[in-house]
Design an enzyme around this catalytic site. Structure first.
Site, PDB file in Angstrom:
ATOM      1  N   TYR A 149       0.837  -1.200   0.000  1.00 20.49           N
ATOM      2  CA  TYR A 149       0.000   0.000   0.000  1.00 20.49           C
ATOM      3  C   TYR A 149       0.880   1.262   0.000  1.00 20.49           C
ATOM      4  O   TYR A 149       0.649   2.193  -0.771  1.00 20.49           O
ATOM      5  CB  TYR A 149      -0.963   0.022   1.200  1.00 20.49           C
ATOM      6  N   ARG A 196       2.245   8.834  12.786  1.00 21.09           N
ATOM      7  CA  ARG A 196       1.859  10.096  13.434  1.00 21.09           C
ATOM      8  C   ARG A 196       0.358  10.322  13.383  1.00 21.09           C
ATOM      9  O   ARG A 196      -0.239  10.839  14.325  1.00 21.09           O
ATOM     10  CB  ARG A 196       2.591  11.261  12.761  1.00 21.09           C
ATOM     11  N   ARG A 206     -10.360   5.006   9.336  1.00 20.45           N
ATOM     12  CA  ARG A 206      -9.349   4.309   8.529  1.00 20.45           C
ATOM     13  C   ARG A 206      -8.255   3.766   9.431  1.00 20.45           C
ATOM     14  O   ARG A 206      -7.887   4.379  10.416  1.00 20.45           O
ATOM     15  CB  ARG A 206      -8.668   5.294   7.564  1.00 20.45           C
ATOM     16  N   PHE A 266      14.882  19.905  -2.171  1.00 20.21           N
ATOM     17  CA  PHE A 266      13.521  19.378  -2.343  1.00 20.21           C
ATOM     18  C   PHE A 266      13.399  17.967  -1.762  1.00 20.21           C
ATOM     19  O   PHE A 266      12.402  17.651  -1.101  1.00 20.21           O
ATOM     20  CB  PHE A 266      13.160  19.372  -3.836  1.00 20.21           C
TER      21      PHE A 266
HETATM   22  C1  PS7 Z   1       4.680  14.969  -6.380  1.00 23.26           C
HETATM   23  C2  PS7 Z   1       5.954  16.162  -4.523  1.00 23.26           C
HETATM   24  C3  PS7 Z   1      11.899  12.802  -3.379  1.00 23.26           C
HETATM   25  C4  PS7 Z   1      12.509  10.617  -4.591  1.00 23.26           C
HETATM   26  C5  PS7 Z   1      -0.528  14.061  -3.017  1.00 23.26           C
HETATM   27  C6  PS7 Z   1       7.197  13.075  -1.916  1.00 23.26           C
HETATM   28  C7  PS7 Z   1      -1.224  11.353   0.187  1.00 23.26           C
HETATM   29  C8  PS7 Z   1       3.557  11.191   2.318  1.00 23.26           C
HETATM   30  O1  PS7 Z   1      -2.877  12.236   3.466  1.00 23.26           O
HETATM   31  O2  PS7 Z   1      -0.279  15.235   2.503  1.00 23.26           O
HETATM   32  O3  PS7 Z   1      -2.407  14.503   4.446  1.00 23.26           O
HETATM   33  O4  PS7 Z   1      -1.801  12.426   5.711  1.00 23.26           O
HETATM   34  O5  PS7 Z   1       1.013  14.812   4.590  1.00 23.26           O
HETATM   35  C9  PS7 Z   1       4.057  14.698  -3.967  1.00 23.26           C
HETATM   36  C10 PS7 Z   1      10.616  10.664  -3.047  1.00 23.26           C
HETATM   37  C11 PS7 Z   1       0.573  11.827  -3.176  1.00 23.26           C
HETATM   38  C12 PS7 Z   1       6.165  10.924  -1.241  1.00 23.26           C
HETATM   39  C13 PS7 Z   1       1.010  10.329  -0.293  1.00 23.26           C
HETATM   40  C14 PS7 Z   1       2.847  13.892  -4.225  1.00 23.26           C
HETATM   41  C15 PS7 Z   1       9.632  11.237  -2.134  1.00 23.26           C
HETATM   42  C16 PS7 Z   1      -0.716  11.092  -3.131  1.00 23.26           C
HETATM   43  C17 PS7 Z   1       5.069  11.596  -0.509  1.00 23.26           C
HETATM   44  C18 PS7 Z   1       2.047  13.843  -2.960  1.00 23.26           C
HETATM   45  C19 PS7 Z   1       8.227  10.804  -2.564  1.00 23.26           C
HETATM   46  C20 PS7 Z   1      -0.775  10.013  -2.034  1.00 23.26           C
HETATM   47  C21 PS7 Z   1       1.746  13.484   1.144  1.00 23.26           C
HETATM   48  C22 PS7 Z   1       3.982  10.605  -0.087  1.00 23.26           C
HETATM   49  O6  PS7 Z   1       1.570  13.467   2.577  1.00 23.26           O
HETATM   50  O7  PS7 Z   1      -0.551  13.037   3.677  1.00 23.26           O
HETATM   51  C23 PS7 Z   1       4.856  15.242  -4.924  1.00 23.26           C
HETATM   52  C24 PS7 Z   1      11.629  11.345  -3.639  1.00 23.26           C
HETATM   53  C25 PS7 Z   1       0.684  13.182  -3.072  1.00 23.26           C
HETATM   54  C26 PS7 Z   1       7.146  11.583  -1.867  1.00 23.26           C
HETATM   55  C27 PS7 Z   1      -0.295  10.545  -0.680  1.00 23.26           C
HETATM   56  C28 PS7 Z   1       1.638  11.062   0.774  1.00 23.26           C
HETATM   57  C29 PS7 Z   1       2.184  12.299   0.494  1.00 23.26           C
HETATM   58  C30 PS7 Z   1       3.000  11.216   0.919  1.00 23.26           C
HETATM   59  P1  PS7 Z   1      -1.986  13.069   4.361  1.00 23.26           P
HETATM   60  P2  PS7 Z   1       0.430  14.236   3.343  1.00 23.26           P
HETATM   61 MN    MN Z   2      -5.281   8.695   0.714  1.00 27.63          MN
END
Ligand code: PS7
Ligand code: MN
Ligand code: MN
Ligand code: MN
Ligand code: MN
Ligand code: MN
Length: 348
Positions: A149, A196, A206, A266
């Site tokens: 997941y 967290r 959930r 970043f």
């Molecule tokens: C494209 C920057 C840097 C190689 C919307 C960044 C939600 C933790 O649900 O909003 O509010 O608790 O706090 C981000 C790897 C993904 C993983 C995943 C896309 C790092 C849709 C972030 C973000 C890879 C599914 C946001 C994964 O957390 O969660 C971009 C390198 C989105 C990264 C989701 C979670 C992100 C997450 P919530 P948050």
């Molecule tokens: Mn989600």
């Protein structure tokens, strides 16, 4: 050259970014010009997809249909979505999604392909978990389910970002080759977030913690909040933290391979925030009752200090030391945590 109308659409996308993200808005806007818009649009597309996944009021069949077709939605000029529940967080983004689509279609085709590819894989993964084999009282049974997941919703973001970095020429092609490293970058953020957010997610109906872990300590997932299970809850939490510590060496390896300063910042900033959060939640039973967050001043310090690999390693060392000090000999996971820390210390 851009017309005034196009400038205005792009500005609205950055407004959406600032509206929908506390953690990524600033670091995305500091990226070099070549990558900034592509990563911003990648974020907005996935934020839209996640808004559909998170909406528990949507009809399940409709949700699955949307999740599985979202990679095509982003090519449909004019598409908007108003079916989300009125209180759904980030509903506005989908109400105005035509703006995101317009800007997405202005990206280089190579960037569009990366984004669409990851959107397809993530949408299918989310759909599998929203329905079908994983849909029981506890969707996430085994640690394997948990890893898969988190791979779908975060590891794949790592794949896509690495592909964008490589395609931009700002990083070498090799950064996208080692998939396990990109996966860990996402898993470490996602798993820390899931620990967290125990209480917030529980209140939303959930549960993301794998039963293979929490089932060792309590009968019901919500029992972890009960005073009579305090010791069990503490041990369960340390078991979860132990699971996340696994990814730290790979995170540091990935960061050490980066060469562009804006890409490094970043990538590094969210990871140092995560290790700081992990140190804060470890042995902290408050997570079962309320949303805890690192202090604003601490976050600012982390952001300004994450400038190069030496500094990032120092920050990890500091928080690994905090975890090591909070590790208690009476905890059933004491030995395993000591060993995980030992493996990380070879790196730092
Ligand atoms: C494209 C920057 C840097 C190689 C919307 C960044 C939600 C933790 O649900 O909003 O509010 O608790 O706090 C981000 C790897 C993904 C993983 C995943 C896309 C790092 C849709 C972030 C973000 C890879 C599914 C946001 C994964 O957390 O969660 C971009 C390198 C989105 C990264 C989701 C979670 C992100 C997450 P919530 P948050
Ligand atoms: Mn989600
Ligand atoms: Mn969030
Ligand atoms: Mn979400
Ligand atoms: Mn509006
Ligand atoms: Mn969360």
């Amino acid at each position: 050259k851009q017309s005034l109308a196009q400038d205005a659409l792009k500005r609205r996308c950055y407004d959406f970014l600032n509206m929908t993200s506390r953690s990524f808005a600033a670091v995305i806007q500091e990226l070099d010009e070549e990558l900034r818009d592509a990563v911003c649009l990648f974020y907005l597309v996935l934020r839209g997809l996640d808004t559909i996944e998170d909406d528990m009021s949507l009809d399940l069949d409709r949700k699955v249909e949307l999740l599985r077709s979202f990679d095509q939605v982003i090519y449909q000029k004019g598409w908007t979505f108003t079916e989300n529940g009125p209180n759904e967080k980030d509903r506005e983004l989908l109400v105005h999604f035509d703006v995101v689509i317009d800007e997405f279609l202005r990206l280089k085709p190579e960037y569009q392909k990366v984004i669409a590819n990851i959107t397809k894989l993530m949408g299918d993964g989310m759909a599998d978990y929203a329905s079908g084999e994983h849909r029981e009282n506890t969707a996430i049974a085994t640690i394997k389910d948990f890893d898969l997941y988190c791979h779908y919703v975060a590891g794949l973001v790592g794949y896509g970002l690495s592909d964008l970095f490589a395609a931009s020429g700002l990083e070498s092609k090799e950064i996208a080759n080692d998939k396990a490293l990109s996966d860990s970058m996402g898993l470490f953020l996602q798993k820390t977030n899931i620990i967290r957010d125990y209480r917030e997610d529980l209140d939303d109906g959930r549960q993301f913690w794998p039963k293979e872990i929490w089932g060792k300590y309590v009968e019901k997932f919500s029992d972890l909040t009960k005073p009579e299970y305090k010791d069990k809850a503490q041990a369960c939490l340390s078991d979860m933290v132990l699971n996340v510590l696994d990814d730290v060496p790979q995170v540091l390896t990935y960061l050490s391979k980066l060469t562009n300063q804006s890409v490094f910042n970043f990538c590094a900033i969210p990871q140092v925030m995560a290790i700081s959060t992990l140190a804060l939640v470890f042995n902290n039973l408050d997570i079962y009752h309320r949303n805890i967050k690192i202090r604003k001043g601490e976050a600012v310090k982390l952001i300004t200090n994450s400038t190069d690999m030496d500094n990032v390693v120092s920050i990890f060392r500091e928080y690994i030391f905090v975890i090591s000090r909070k590790n208690e000999a009476t905890d059933p996971n004491f030995m395993k945590i000591s060993m995980a820390i030992g493996r990380i210390e070879q790196w730092i």
